[in-house]
Design a protein around this motif. Structure first.
Motif, short mmCIF file in Angstrom:
data_model
loop_
_atom_site.label_atom_id
_atom_site.label_comp_id
_atom_site.label_asym_id
_atom_site.label_seq_id
_atom_site.Cartn_x
_atom_site.Cartn_y
_atom_site.Cartn_z
N LEU A 217 41.03 -1.37 -36.39
CA LEU A 217 42.10 -1.74 -35.46
C LEU A 217 41.93 -3.15 -34.90
O LEU A 217 42.91 -3.84 -34.62
CB LEU A 217 42.18 -0.73 -34.31
N THR A 218 40.68 -3.59 -34.73
CA THR A 218 40.41 -4.88 -34.09
C THR A 218 39.98 -5.96 -35.06
O THR A 218 39.96 -7.14 -34.70
CB THR A 218 39.30 -4.73 -33.03
N ARG A 219 39.58 -5.58 -36.28
CA ARG A 219 39.02 -6.48 -37.29
C ARG A 219 37.70 -7.10 -36.80
O ARG A 219 37.30 -8.17 -37.24
CB ARG A 219 39.98 -7.61 -37.67
N ALA A 220 37.01 -6.44 -35.92
CA ALA A 220 35.80 -6.99 -35.31
C ALA A 220 34.54 -6.44 -35.96
O ALA A 220 34.51 -5.34 -36.51
CB ALA A 220 35.79 -6.68 -33.81
N THR A 221 33.45 -7.22 -35.86
CA THR A 221 32.15 -6.79 -36.32
C THR A 221 31.48 -5.92 -35.26
O THR A 221 31.97 -5.78 -34.13
CB THR A 221 31.25 -8.00 -36.63
N MET A 222 30.32 -5.37 -35.62
CA MET A 222 29.62 -4.47 -34.70
C MET A 222 29.28 -5.16 -33.38
O MET A 222 29.58 -4.65 -32.29
CB MET A 222 28.34 -3.95 -35.37
N MET A 225 32.33 -5.88 -31.13
CA MET A 225 32.84 -4.71 -30.41
C MET A 225 31.93 -4.35 -29.24
O MET A 225 32.39 -4.05 -28.13
CB MET A 225 32.99 -3.52 -31.37
N CYS A 226 30.62 -4.38 -29.47
CA CYS A 226 29.67 -4.04 -28.41
C CYS A 226 29.69 -5.07 -27.28
O CYS A 226 29.40 -4.73 -26.13
CB CYS A 226 28.26 -3.94 -28.98
N GLY A 227 30.02 -6.31 -27.60
CA GLY A 227 29.98 -7.37 -26.60
C GLY A 227 31.25 -7.51 -25.79
O GLY A 227 31.28 -8.28 -24.82
N HIS A 228 32.30 -6.78 -26.15
CA HIS A 228 33.56 -6.85 -25.41
C HIS A 228 33.56 -5.71 -24.38
O HIS A 228 33.53 -4.54 -24.74
CB HIS A 228 34.74 -6.69 -26.36
N PRO A 229 33.61 -6.02 -23.09
CA PRO A 229 33.46 -4.97 -22.05
C PRO A 229 34.46 -3.83 -22.20
O PRO A 229 34.08 -2.65 -22.10
CB PRO A 229 33.67 -5.74 -20.75
N ALA A 265 24.62 -2.71 -31.76
CA ALA A 265 24.70 -4.14 -31.45
C ALA A 265 23.65 -4.94 -32.22
O ALA A 265 23.90 -6.08 -32.63
CB ALA A 265 24.54 -4.36 -29.94
N ARG A 266 22.49 -4.33 -32.43
CA ARG A 266 21.42 -5.03 -33.15
C ARG A 266 21.77 -5.29 -34.61
O ARG A 266 21.16 -6.16 -35.25
CB ARG A 266 20.11 -4.24 -33.05
N VAL A 267 22.73 -4.55 -35.14
CA VAL A 267 23.15 -4.77 -36.53
C VAL A 267 23.80 -6.14 -36.69
O VAL A 267 23.78 -6.73 -37.77
CB VAL A 267 24.12 -3.64 -36.97
N GLY A 268 24.38 -6.66 -35.59
CA GLY A 268 24.91 -8.02 -35.62
C GLY A 268 26.32 -8.09 -36.19
O GLY A 268 27.13 -7.17 -36.03
N HIS A 269 26.60 -9.18 -36.87
CA HIS A 269 27.94 -9.43 -37.40
C HIS A 269 28.13 -8.70 -38.73
O HIS A 269 28.28 -9.32 -39.79
CB HIS A 269 28.19 -10.93 -37.54
N HIS A 270 28.14 -7.39 -38.64
CA HIS A 270 28.30 -6.53 -39.81
C HIS A 270 29.66 -5.85 -39.73
O HIS A 270 30.05 -5.34 -38.68
CB HIS A 270 27.19 -5.48 -39.86
N LYS A 271 30.38 -5.83 -40.83
CA LYS A 271 31.66 -5.13 -40.89
C LYS A 271 31.43 -3.69 -41.34
O LYS A 271 30.70 -3.45 -42.31
CB LYS A 271 32.60 -5.83 -41.88
N THR A 272 32.04 -2.75 -40.65
CA THR A 272 31.91 -1.35 -41.06
C THR A 272 32.54 -1.15 -42.43
O THR A 272 33.37 -1.96 -42.89
CB THR A 272 32.61 -0.41 -40.06
N SER A 273 32.19 -0.04 -43.07
CA SER A 273 32.76 0.28 -44.38
C SER A 273 34.28 0.45 -44.27
O SER A 273 35.01 0.11 -45.22
CB SER A 273 32.12 1.53 -44.95
N THR A 274 34.76 0.96 -43.14
CA THR A 274 36.20 1.15 -42.97
C THR A 274 36.93 -0.18 -42.92
O THR A 274 37.99 -0.35 -43.53
CB THR A 274 36.48 1.97 -41.70
N LEU A 275 36.36 -1.14 -42.21
CA LEU A 275 36.96 -2.47 -42.16
C LEU A 275 36.92 -3.13 -43.53
O LEU A 275 37.90 -3.78 -43.96
CB LEU A 275 36.27 -3.34 -41.12
N GLN A 276 35.82 -2.98 -44.24
CA GLN A 276 35.73 -3.55 -45.59
C GLN A 276 36.78 -2.94 -46.51
O GLN A 276 37.42 -3.65 -47.30
CB GLN A 276 34.33 -3.32 -46.16
N ASP A 277 36.98 -1.61 -46.41
CA ASP A 277 38.00 -0.95 -47.23
C ASP A 277 39.39 -1.45 -46.84
O ASP A 277 40.26 -1.65 -47.72
CB ASP A 277 37.92 0.57 -47.06
N LEU A 278 39.65 -1.61 -45.56
CA LEU A 278 40.94 -2.10 -45.10
C LEU A 278 41.23 -3.48 -45.69
O LEU A 278 42.31 -3.74 -46.21
CB LEU A 278 40.98 -2.16 -43.58
#
Length: 329
Positions: A217-222, A225-229, A265-278
């Protein structure tokens, strides 16, 4: 030991390469340029733990392989119902199927005590179509704590993690689980046999149920997402509802919400599999990850308004990518 990997993608090819390195007879089922590269060069693995190549057999025709002792299923959960023609040549009388999937498996309520014993979850086994192809008696559950990607055809980049927890739906620590675990360990992987794999399923699902749909929904990395309050608060609420649903089925994930978010959050700028599929225009793996959780909330009477709202939104998004689907009520 003869093992077929059906769906030898990023995870499947990595596991197949490790099993081959450990001495098992491995057959990779793949297609396209990836298959051509596997045939020509084997599986080439690049990993912080050491690079290696495994010259396992590779084919696009399971009939060339025939019955095996184990099928490691590397397909997405929504592909299970349609894999009958591929998996049937691999199944002998005692073949076990290790389903390395995200989310709630089709066998979840099999053998459990209580009012939901043997209840079919429509989100992941619509009309029993998956159970028909993959009888529950063959199933060995698998929770994957490993991140890999296909860097190029035939080349697997191992990013982190080597644990593949397995277990019988019945909770029995069976001989077939022990034997598969030994083969995985011989190949350099961790493969604990759990007497209650469902707890592990919910621990991983706490993250998947929130991060996967929200990333689409956001096109954001891990870490974004964790860094947005606001999004972090939404993630925490989705996790709280998920823990309550797990508790209603008798499971208690052994990790706090804060710790689960911190780990993501420690995973960093990683895209989930769902975002990659999208981004690739592929069908989204939503039913096992969030649709089934919403269905179990309905079955157990647990309120889950945040999960329902996010599911509705991501379901609408998925329709724009792959066409109409039937959402879970």
């Amino acid at each position: 030991m003869r093992i077929a990997v059906l769906g030898a993608g990023a995870i499947g090819a990595y596991v197949g390469a490790a099993l081959h390195r450990g001495g098992a007879e491995v057959h990779l089922i793949a297609r396209g340029p990836h298959l051509a590269a596997l045939r020509e060069h084997g599986v080439r693995v690049f990993s912080p733990r050491g690079n290696f190549t495994a010259a396992a057999s590779a084919t696009d025709d399971p009939r060339e392989v025939g019955p095996v002792d184990y099928v490691f299923l590397g397909l997405k959960a929504h592909q299970y119902a349609g894999c009958g023609s591929l998996i049937s040549p691999l199944l002998g009388p005692d073949t076990a199927v290790i389903a390395a999937q995200n989310g709630i498996p089709w066998w979840y309520f099999h053998g459990l005590t209580g009012p939901l014993r043997d209840r079919r979850i429509e989100a992941v086994d619509p009309g029993g179509t998956v159970s028909e192809v993959l009888p529950v008696r063959r199933a060995i559950g698998c929770v994957v704590y490993c991140s890999t990607e296909i860097e190029s055809p035939g080349v697997i980049r191992h990013l982190e993690g080597t644990r593949f927890s397995i277990g019988e739906p019945s909770g029995e620590v069976s001989d077939r689980c022990r034997a598969f675990s030994d083969a995985m360990v011989a190949g350099g992987l961790k493969c604990p046999v759990e007497s209650n794999l469902r707890d592990d399923i919910w621990v991983k699902l706490m993250g998947n149920v929130a991060f996967n749909p929200l990333s689409a929904l956001t096109r954001a990395t891990m870490i974004e997402m964790c860094g947005h309050p606001g999004v972090r608060g939404l993630i925490a609420e989705m996790m709280r509802e998920t823990v309550a649903i797990a508790g209603a089925t008798g499971c208690h994930p052994s990790i706090s919400i804060d710790r689960r978010i911190a780990g993501a959050a420690r995973v960093g700028h990683h895209k989930t599999s769902t975002l990659q599929d999208l981004e690739a225009g592929k069908e989204l793996e939503l039913e096992a990850i969030i649709g089934a959780v919403v269905e179990i909330a309905t079955l157990t009477g647990v309120p889950a308004p945040t999960l329902r709202n996010v599911y509705a939104a991501v379901d609408l998004l998925a329709r724009t990518v792959t066409g109409p689907r039937v959402p879970v009520a």
